[in-house]
Design a protein around this motif. Sequence first.
Motif, PDB file in Angstrom:
ATOM      1  N   HIS A   1       0.826  -1.212   0.000  1.00 21.90           N
ATOM      2  CA  HIS A   1       0.000   0.000   0.000  1.00 21.90           C
ATOM      3  C   HIS A   1       0.857   1.258   0.000  1.00 21.90           C
ATOM      4  N   ASP A   2       1.722   1.406   0.980  1.00 25.56           N
ATOM      5  CA  ASP A   2       2.493   2.635   1.147  1.00 25.56           C
ATOM      6  C   ASP A   2       3.731   2.602   0.256  1.00 25.56           C
TER       7      ASP A   2
ATOM      8  N   THR B   1      -0.543   5.379  -4.099  1.00 31.62           N
ATOM      9  CA  THR B   1      -0.365   4.221  -3.229  1.00 31.62           C
ATOM     10  C   THR B   1      -0.724   2.936  -3.977  1.00 31.62           C
TER      11      THR B   1
ATOM     12  N   SER C   1       1.254  -5.663   2.358  1.00 31.84           N
ATOM     13  CA  SER C   1       1.410  -4.400   3.062  1.00 31.84           C
ATOM     14  C   SER C   1       1.317  -4.572   4.571  1.00 31.84           C
TER      15      SER C   1
ATOM     16  N   ASN D   1       0.355  -2.066   6.303  1.00 30.07           N
ATOM     17  CA  ASN D   1      -0.683  -1.085   6.627  1.00 30.07           C
ATOM     18  C   ASN D   1      -2.034  -1.800   6.598  1.00 30.07           C
TER      19      ASN D   1
ATOM     20  N   GLY E   1      -4.850   0.134   4.685  1.00 31.13           N
ATOM     21  CA  GLY E   1      -4.569   0.112   3.254  1.00 31.13           C
ATOM     22  C   GLY E   1      -4.818  -1.256   2.650  1.00 31.13           C
TER      23      GLY E   1
END
Length: 122
Positions: free
Chosen positions: A58-59, A70, A96, A98, A101
């Motif tokens: 994601h990041d 992203t 990810s 996250n 996310g």
Amino acid sequence: MKTLLWLDDYRDPFEDDGKWLVFSPIDSPFNVIWVKSYWEFIACIKSKGLPDAICFDHDLGDKLGPDEKTGLSCAKWLVEYIMDNGGDIPAWNIQSANPVGKDNINGLLINFKKHYDGTENL
């Protein structure tokens, strides 16, 4: 041979004998294409076509701002690409760290897969 598109700015899919490839949604053998940004993701699919599978981070980058792209941006682009060009959504997984996310990417792709039959806009 199948192709896995690995989207991640940090995790090297070839590191430590491919330890990150446990996230692959397809069985080996497969070729891995590693892209690190939204722009590389788009360029890869436009030049090589849809892969058999995608692993999403994601990041993508240290600083996330309102205009930052992203993994979710990539997933949204992928949905639009398939709607415009046809084809099936590739198998996917998300590596990810996250959790929000990850849920957002997964939710978008699950919803798309549930409602898209591959025939729109052809």
